[in-house]
Design a protein around this motif. Structure first.
Motif, PDB file in Angstrom:
ATOM      1  N   UNK A  40       0.855  -1.190   0.000  1.00 48.42           N
ATOM      2  CA  UNK A  40       0.000   0.000   0.000  1.00 48.42           C
ATOM      3  C   UNK A  40       0.890   1.239   0.000  1.00 48.42           C
ATOM      4  N   UNK A  41       0.586   2.189  -0.833  1.00 47.86           N
ATOM      5  CA  UNK A  41       1.284   3.469  -0.849  1.00 47.86           C
ATOM      6  C   UNK A  41       0.279   4.549  -0.476  1.00 47.86           C
ATOM      7  N   UNK A  42       0.572   5.289   0.600  1.00 44.78           N
ATOM      8  CA  UNK A  42      -0.296   6.368   1.051  1.00 44.78           C
ATOM      9  C   UNK A  42       0.422   7.700   0.856  1.00 44.78           C
ATOM     10  N   UNK A  43      -0.226   8.623   0.171  1.00 44.91           N
ATOM     11  CA  UNK A  43       0.351   9.948  -0.040  1.00 44.91           C
ATOM     12  C   UNK A  43      -0.501  10.978   0.676  1.00 44.91           C
ATOM     13  N   UNK A  44       0.099  11.705   1.598  1.00 45.26           N
ATOM     14  CA  UNK A  44      -0.593  12.777   2.305  1.00 45.26           C
ATOM     15  C   UNK A  44      -0.428  14.051   1.484  1.00 45.26           C
ATOM     16  N   UNK A  45      -1.453  14.439   0.771  1.00 44.15           N
ATOM     17  CA  UNK A  45      -1.369  15.600  -0.117  1.00 44.15           C
ATOM     18  C   UNK A  45      -1.924  16.865   0.531  1.00 44.15           C
ATOM     19  N   UNK A  46      -2.269  16.786   1.819  1.00 41.95           N
ATOM     20  CA  UNK A  46      -2.792  17.959   2.516  1.00 41.95           C
ATOM     21  C   UNK A  46      -1.721  18.678   3.312  1.00 41.95           C
ATOM     22  N   UNK A  47      -2.157  19.610   4.159  1.00 36.91           N
ATOM     23  CA  UNK A  47      -1.230  20.408   4.945  1.00 36.91           C
ATOM     24  C   UNK A  47      -1.114  19.981   6.382  1.00 36.91           C
ATOM     25  N   UNK A  48      -1.840  18.935   6.796  1.00 36.76           N
ATOM     26  CA  UNK A  48      -1.814  18.489   8.187  1.00 36.76           C
ATOM     27  C   UNK A  48      -1.093  17.156   8.314  1.00 36.76           C
ATOM     28  N   UNK A  49      -0.343  16.975   9.400  1.00 38.41           N
ATOM     29  CA  UNK A  49       0.262  15.680   9.689  1.00 38.41           C
ATOM     30  C   UNK A  49      -0.819  14.698  10.107  1.00 38.41           C
ATOM     31  N   UNK A  50      -0.710  13.476   9.631  1.00 40.37           N
ATOM     32  CA  UNK A  50      -1.697  12.441   9.926  1.00 40.37           C
ATOM     33  C   UNK A  50      -1.023  11.267  10.633  1.00 40.37           C
ATOM     34  N   UNK A  51      -1.840  10.411  11.231  1.00 46.57           N
ATOM     35  CA  UNK A  51      -1.339   9.220  11.912  1.00 46.57           C
ATOM     36  C   UNK A  51      -2.106   8.006  11.405  1.00 46.57           C
ATOM     37  N   UNK A  52      -1.357   6.944  11.112  1.00 45.37           N
ATOM     38  CA  UNK A  52      -1.938   5.718  10.576  1.00 45.37           C
ATOM     39  C   UNK A  52      -2.110   4.689  11.697  1.00 45.37           C
ATOM     40  N   UNK A  53      -3.273   4.029  11.723  1.00 41.53           N
ATOM     41  CA  UNK A  53      -3.574   3.009  12.736  1.00 41.53           C
ATOM     42  C   UNK A  53      -3.991   1.714  12.055  1.00 41.53           C
ATOM     43  N   UNK A  54      -3.489   0.610  12.587  1.00 43.08           N
ATOM     44  CA  UNK A  54      -4.027  -0.693  12.223  1.00 43.08           C
ATOM     45  C   UNK A  54      -5.155  -0.997  13.196  1.00 43.08           C
ATOM     46  N   UNK A  55      -6.301  -1.483  12.701  1.00 46.51           N
ATOM     47  CA  UNK A  55      -7.456  -1.802  13.542  1.00 46.51           C
ATOM     48  C   UNK A  55      -7.492  -3.316  13.708  1.00 46.51           C
ATOM     49  N   UNK A  56      -7.320  -3.797  14.954  1.00 45.83           N
ATOM     50  CA  UNK A  56      -7.189  -5.233  15.156  1.00 45.83           C
ATOM     51  C   UNK A  56      -8.542  -5.940  15.102  1.00 45.83           C
ATOM     52  N   UNK A  57      -8.543  -7.221  15.417  1.00 45.71           N
ATOM     53  CA  UNK A  57      -9.753  -8.037  15.279  1.00 45.71           C
ATOM     54  C   UNK A  57     -10.843  -7.654  16.278  1.00 45.71           C
ATOM     55  N   UNK A  58     -10.469  -6.900  17.325  1.00 43.92           N
ATOM     56  CA  UNK A  58     -11.447  -6.449  18.306  1.00 43.92           C
ATOM     57  C   UNK A  58     -11.878  -5.005  18.078  1.00 43.92           C
ATOM     58  N   UNK A  59     -11.348  -4.378  17.029  1.00 45.84           N
ATOM     59  CA  UNK A  59     -11.677  -2.994  16.749  1.00 45.84           C
ATOM     60  C   UNK A  59     -10.786  -2.001  17.468  1.00 45.84           C
ATOM     61  N   UNK A  60      -9.724  -2.497  18.128  1.00 50.27           N
ATOM     62  CA  UNK A  60      -8.796  -1.619  18.841  1.00 50.27           C
ATOM     63  C   UNK A  60      -7.763  -1.060  17.876  1.00 50.27           C
ATOM     64  N   UNK A  61      -7.493   0.230  17.992  1.00 52.25           N
ATOM     65  CA  UNK A  61      -6.514   0.863  17.117  1.00 52.25           C
ATOM     66  C   UNK A  61      -5.105   0.688  17.666  1.00 52.25           C
ATOM     67  N   UNK A  62      -4.193   0.305  16.790  1.00 54.04           N
ATOM     68  CA  UNK A  62      -2.780   0.173  17.130  1.00 54.04           C
ATOM     69  C   UNK A  62      -2.014   1.160  16.258  1.00 54.04           C
ATOM     70  N   UNK A  63      -1.395   2.133  16.888  1.00 50.46           N
ATOM     71  CA  UNK A  63      -0.711   3.161  16.112  1.00 50.46           C
ATOM     72  C   UNK A  63       0.433   2.562  15.312  1.00 50.46           C
TER      73      UNK A  63
END
Length: 570
Positions: A40-63
């Motif tokens: 997967x290639x993600x390009x942030x084309x906006x002006x704000x810093x973003x954070x990516x999370x993996x969502x596990x099998x229970x719906x919990x976000x892992x940064x």
């Protein structure tokens, strides 16, 4: 739901808000069979810093990691995995992978998101804002290893991210178009993000009708591994090294710029030399520097523009050269004074390198013989919380600091250590000789001083308010014994971080040293580990201990190398 190629991307927009979307509360990972890996290639084309999370099998976000404004990140994932991208105020993007093959997919995110800057100006506050990493995932080897290739590891009360490493095929593809492709594998981190460490491939270009100017094409990898695509960078055109530094500050997003140091010079000097510790106690910054691949500092454009061939340059925001760990088991050969030395990565965080052929038997035998009459009780520098305690509550060995002057071996060892570390002799302490008899040990400690743990003015001023500190420990063994390991208790034991040969869980059963990562004393063998990170801050994971000796006598010695010149060897 929008079907894109072989990915199923789920997102819902909120009326009138083009940056954020309505969050899908049921988004989560589902394990599927067979497991299909996809890029997967993600390009942030906006002006704000973003954070990516993996969502596990229970719906919990892992940064997973930061996706800075204008940057692009490439990573691996698997079919059935769910991902969410957030800004500081809401969800920007969600996706769930439904892959049938490993075809790469690219997504543009955050296009309409603008930066929200609520930080104090650096003129008012010496600190540089850092994103808080939430403690989400436990440091459990089995749990982390079960979903493969991605993990987080604990540092104090926070967690840091291990980026999913590129496969050999993906790595080769990423560097295939670079003019430095034959040597990049020596410098790009394959496992972890390394904040404050940047790799440059610099190629000289010619500009017609402008003979007084230099043109340099820069290929860059930020934080040890994040490639800046050609669409996100421009060539440098200028006449001076100061212009080149300013260009790199923008390209690499260096926060503590030359202009910042100029603007805050008087306040920094006051903190370094003031009579009392300031209220804000942190590691003091040093100017960032550029090094060539040999570890020599670059201070002008001459070494860059005088060669026709493309060259590798390394930027360290902490101002000190540090060998990148690359990957566990990675080896590099170094010529140090009068011999070839092999460095092998034993752990990538903390960064611990095995060192072969550092000393001869005649050299370490001489050190033992010379120091024996002078051995005395080892001392400890106490943190505020431990004042009033006896040295022997923490350290029971005996010690002698052996001067180099007039010694027949130590001057050469000093030069060898300087060649090895790429740090001048003027930064070294005397050789510290150590003797551990049966039952003697040294409890868990770091070799650097964290300013926040000391209020004593003398101690605080001795490290110039956190500006001066130990950078490297070169530690060698001069005898064998039973137990007496050098252990690193806080080292994460994930297979991505630590050499498999050092993660034998049966070693945890040893009551004298119940730690997974420990180095066995072998005469003539050595290790080298870093107390400071490439961004100049202290590495709490470098804490270590000398486990008690159960039989025999342990003789060892070390060289401490500082991040600035000291007067020990004078």
């Amino acid at each position: 739901m929008l079907r894109l190629g072989l990915l199923l991307v789920v997102f819902v927009s909120v009326g009138g808000d083009k940056c954020h979307i309505s969050e899908n509360k049921s988004l989560r990972t589902h394990n599927t069979s067979p497991s299909v890996e996809i890029s997967i290639s993600l390009k942030n084309s906006g002006g704000a810093d973003l954070t990516t999370y993996w969502v596990d099998t229970k719906g919990t976000e892992v940064q997973f990691g930061d996706l800075y404004a204008g940057s692009t990140v490439l990573f691996n994932t698997f079919n059935g995995h769910a991902w969410r991208i957030r800004s500081e105020i809401g969800t920007v993007f969600e996706m769930k992978v439904a892959a049938e093959n490993g075809q790469q997919q690219t997504f543009e995110v955050g296009k309409y998101c603008e930066e929200i800057n609520d930080f104090n100006d650096l003129d008012e506050d010496d600190s540089v804002p850092r994103k808080k990493i939430e403690p989400i995932l436990s440091d459990d080897y089995n749990e982390i290893d079960s979903w493969d290739k991605m993990a987080k590891f604990k540092v104090g009360s926070s967690f840091e991210t291990i980026r999913i490493p590129l496969s050999d095929q993906q790595f080769a593809k990423q560097i295939s178009k670079s003019s430095c492709k034959d040597s990049l594998n020596e410098w790009i981190s394959r496992v972890i993000i390394v904040p404050g460490y940047h790799i440059l491939c610099i190629e000289k270009k010619s500009i017609p009708d402008t003979p007084a100017k230099y043109a340099l094409e820069i290929d860059a990898w930020i934080d040890g591994q994040q490639h800046i695509s050609s669409s996100s960078r421009q060539s440098f055109i200028g006449q001076s090294f100061s212009e080149f530094r300013e260009y790199l500050e923008q390209l690499l997003e260096i926060k503590r710029t030359d202009a910042w140091f100029t603007r805050t010079k008087s306040r920094q000097e006051q903190r370094r030399t003031g009579p009392n510790p300031p209220k804000m106690k942190e590691f003091m910054p040093q100017p960032w520097r550029v090094f060539d691949h040999s570890g020599d500092v670059i201070t002008s454009l001459t070494p860059i523009t005088s060669t026709a061939a493309p060259m590798i340059a390394l930027v360290f925001e902490g101002g000190q050269f540090i060998y990148p760990g690359i990957d566990v088991g990675y080896q590099r050969q170094i010529r140090a004074q009068d011999r070839d030395i092999i460095l092998e990565t034993l752990s990538v965080r903390p960064l611990v390198l095995g060192v072969s052929n550092l000393l001869s038997e005649s050299e370490y035998s001489h050190i033992i013989k010379t120091s024996t009459p002078h051995m005395a009780q080892s001392e400890v520098s106490f943190m505020d919380k431990d004042k009033g305690k006896a040295d022997t509550e923490f350290r029971t060995s005996t010690t002698y600091f052996m001067p180099s002057k007039n010694d027949k071996f130590l001057p050469n060892i000093d030069k060898r250590v300087a060649n090895l570390t790429k740090v001048p002799i003027t930064h070294q302490e005397f050789v510290q000789v150590l003797r551990y008899e049966v039952g003697q040990n040294y409890g868990q400690h770091t070799d650097f001083w964290n300013p926040k743990f000391y209020t004593d003015p003398d101690m605080y001023n001795s490290i110039h308010g956190g500006w001066l500190n130990r950078l490297i420990t070169v530690f060698w063994y001069m005898s064998s014994c039973e137990c007496g390991y050098t252990s690193f208790p806080d080292t994460p034991t994930q297979r991505l971080l630590l050499s498999p040969s050092l993660t034998n869980t049966s070693k945890l059963d040893d009551p004298n040293c119940p730690h997974a990562f420990k180095v066995t004393p072998v005469p003539g063998q050595a290790i080298m580990f870093y107390s400071l990170l490439p961004d100049g801050s202290g590495d709490e994971l470098s804490s270590h201990e000398a486990c008690p000796v159960t039989a025999g006598t342990k003789w060892a010695a070390n060289k401490w190398v500082w991040n600035q010149a000291k007067d020990f060897l004078e």
